[in-house]
Scaffold this active site. Structure first.
Site, short mmCIF file in Angstrom:
data_model
loop_
_atom_site.label_atom_id
_atom_site.label_comp_id
_atom_site.label_asym_id
_atom_site.label_seq_id
_atom_site.Cartn_x
_atom_site.Cartn_y
_atom_site.Cartn_z
N CYS A 283 0.80 -1.22 0.00
CA CYS A 283 0.00 0.00 0.00
C CYS A 283 0.84 1.27 0.00
CB CYS A 283 -0.96 -0.01 1.19
SG CYS A 283 -2.06 -1.43 1.22
N HIS B 247 -3.49 7.05 1.68
CA HIS B 247 -3.92 5.72 1.24
C HIS B 247 -5.31 5.44 1.81
CE1 HIS B 247 -4.30 1.49 0.73
NE2 HIS B 247 -4.01 1.19 1.99
N ASN C 174 -10.25 -0.37 -0.26
CA ASN C 174 -8.79 -0.34 -0.20
C ASN C 174 -8.23 -1.01 -1.45
OD1 ASN C 174 -6.07 -0.85 0.27
ND2 ASN C 174 -6.35 -1.40 2.41
#
Length: 331
Positions: free
Chosen positions: A116, A257, A287
Site C-alpha cells: 500500500c 492511502h 482499499n
C-alpha cells in the site's frame, strides 16, 4: 550529452474504470455482515472487482493511457515506466507488458513492490531519475487486483479490499514541484499484514526435495495496523513537510492511502487538518492498495477539487510494514 535538471512536475493523471461493483449488501449474502457494520467501521460502501477480462497489466495500461492523454504527451515520449503492484499477472513482473500495451516503445519498465506504500515509493523513485537528468518523462502506475488473494469467507478482510489502477506522468522541469518526501520500513512488524507463500515439499530424487506451493490469502491484524497507521502516518507527513520547509497550514489537501475512514479521520485530527481538506473516495472503491492514492488523485483533479498549484500532502502505509509521505504541488 545528458541534460541535468533538478525539478519534477506532475503533469497528468489517470485511472482505470471497472464496471463491476460489489456492494456491502452483496457481501452480506456471502458472509455474516451488514452494510451498517461495514460502513460504520470502515467507511466503505462498495468496492470494484476485476472481471475475467481484466488483467493487472490491462488495468495499469488503461490508467497509464489516461494519464498520458491528460499530459498532452504521447506514449513514445515516455522514458521509464514504474509499476507499483503486489499482484502482478506474472511473478517475473508486469511492467513490460504495460509498456507493450501502451506502445511506449522507448520506455524501460520495471515493477516495484511495497504494497500500500507502493505508489509513494514509486513516485519518489521516479523523481530521482528525473532529478539526475537520466530521464525526462516517467509514468508511475499504482495497480492491484487484491480480489485474487482475498479470502471471501473471512469477513475481517473481504469487506476491505477492491481492485483498481491509477497513474501519474512526471516530467523533468526547471522548477521542482516534489517539495519533500520521507520513506520508512519496519520488518519487525511484517506479520501484521501478509500475503504469504505457503510451500509444500516435493520429492525430486532420493532425499532431495524442492519447495512448491502457492500464496495464501491476505491475512491482517486489523487492530495493530490501525495503531501503527494513526501513530506513524502523522509523524511521517510532518517529517516530509519539514523537508519541504512547510507546515500543515501550507497544505491544500491531505491525500492518504484509502485504507479505512477512521484512519483518515484520526490522522487528519492529529495533523489539525479540517475534514473538508481530506480527500476520500473510500466509500466507492475500498482499499485498492498501491492504486488508492492515484485513483483518488485522478478523481479529485478531474472533478476540479484539486487545482493546478495546490499543495498536496500524500502518504501511503501498509504491509512490510512500510510507510512514506510525499509533498507535491499539482500541475
Amino acid at each position: 550529452m545528458q541534460q541535468t535538471t533538478v525539478g519534477v512536475s506532475l503533469v497528468g493523471c489517470g485511472s482505470a474504470q471497472l464496471s463491476v461493483a460489489l456492494s456491502n449488501e452483496d457481501l452480506s449474502q456471502m458472509v455474516e455482515t451488514s452494510d451498517e457494520w461495514i460502513a460504520t467501521r470502515t467507511g466503505i460502501r462498495q468496492r470494484h472487482i476485476a472481471t475475467g477480462q481484466d488483467s493487472l497489466s490491462s488495468l495499469a495500461a488503461r490508467a497509464g493511457a489516461a494519464a498520458i492523454e491528460m499530459s498532452g504527451l504521447t506514449a513514445e515520449a515516455v522514458d521509464l515506466i514504474i509499476l507499483a503492484t503486489s499482484t502482478p499477472d506474472d511473478l517475473f513482473g508486469s511492467a513490460a507488458q504495460v509498456q507493450a500495451e501502451l506502445g511506449a516503445t522507448r520506455a524501460t519498465a520495471f515493477d516495484l513492490t511495497a504494497a500500500c506504500s507502493g505508489f509513494v515509493f514509486a513516485l519518489v523513485t521516479a523523481a530521482q531519475y528525473l532529478r539526475t537528468g537520466v530521464y525526462q518523462t516517467v509514468l508511475v502506475v499504482g495497480a492491484d487486483v487484491l480480489s485474487r488473494w482475498t479470502d471471501w469467507r473471512d469477513r475481517r478482510t473481504c469487506v476491505l479490499f477492491g481492485d483498481g489502477a491509477g497513474a501519474v506522468v512526471l516530467q523533468a522541469s526547471d522548477r521542482d514541484r516534489l517539495l519533500g518526501f520521507e520513506m520508512r520500513s519496519d520488518g519487525t512488524m511484517n506479520g501484521c499484514l501478509t500475503l504469504p507463500y505457503q510451500s509444500e515439499s516435493t520429492v525430486l530424487i532420493d532425499d532431495k526435495t524442492a519447495q512448491k506451493g502457492t500464496y495464501a490469502p491476505i491475512d491482517m491484524n486489523g487492530k495493530e495496523v490501525y495503531r501503527f497507521a494513526v501513530k506513524r502516518v502523522p509523524e511521517i507527513v510532518e517529517k516530509a513537510l519539514f523537508r519541504a520547509n512547510l507546515t500543515t497550514q501550507d497544505v491544500d489537501w491531505l491525500l492518504l492511502h484509502q485504507a479505512n475512514q477512521r484512519i483518515l479521520d484520526a490522522v487528519a485530527s492529529r495533523l489539525n487538518m479540517p475534514a473538508d481538506r481530506v480527500i476520500s473516495n473510500m466509500s466507492r472503491h475500498g482499499n485498492t492498495s498501491a492504486a488508492s492514492i492515484p485513483i483518488a488523485l485522478d478523481e479529485a483533479v478531474r472533478n476540479g477539487q484539486i487545482k493546478p498549484g495546490d499543495v498536496v500532502a500524500s502518504s501511503g502505509f501498509g504491509a512490510g510494514l512500510s510507510w512514506g509521505a510525499a509533498i507535491f504541488e499539482w500541475g
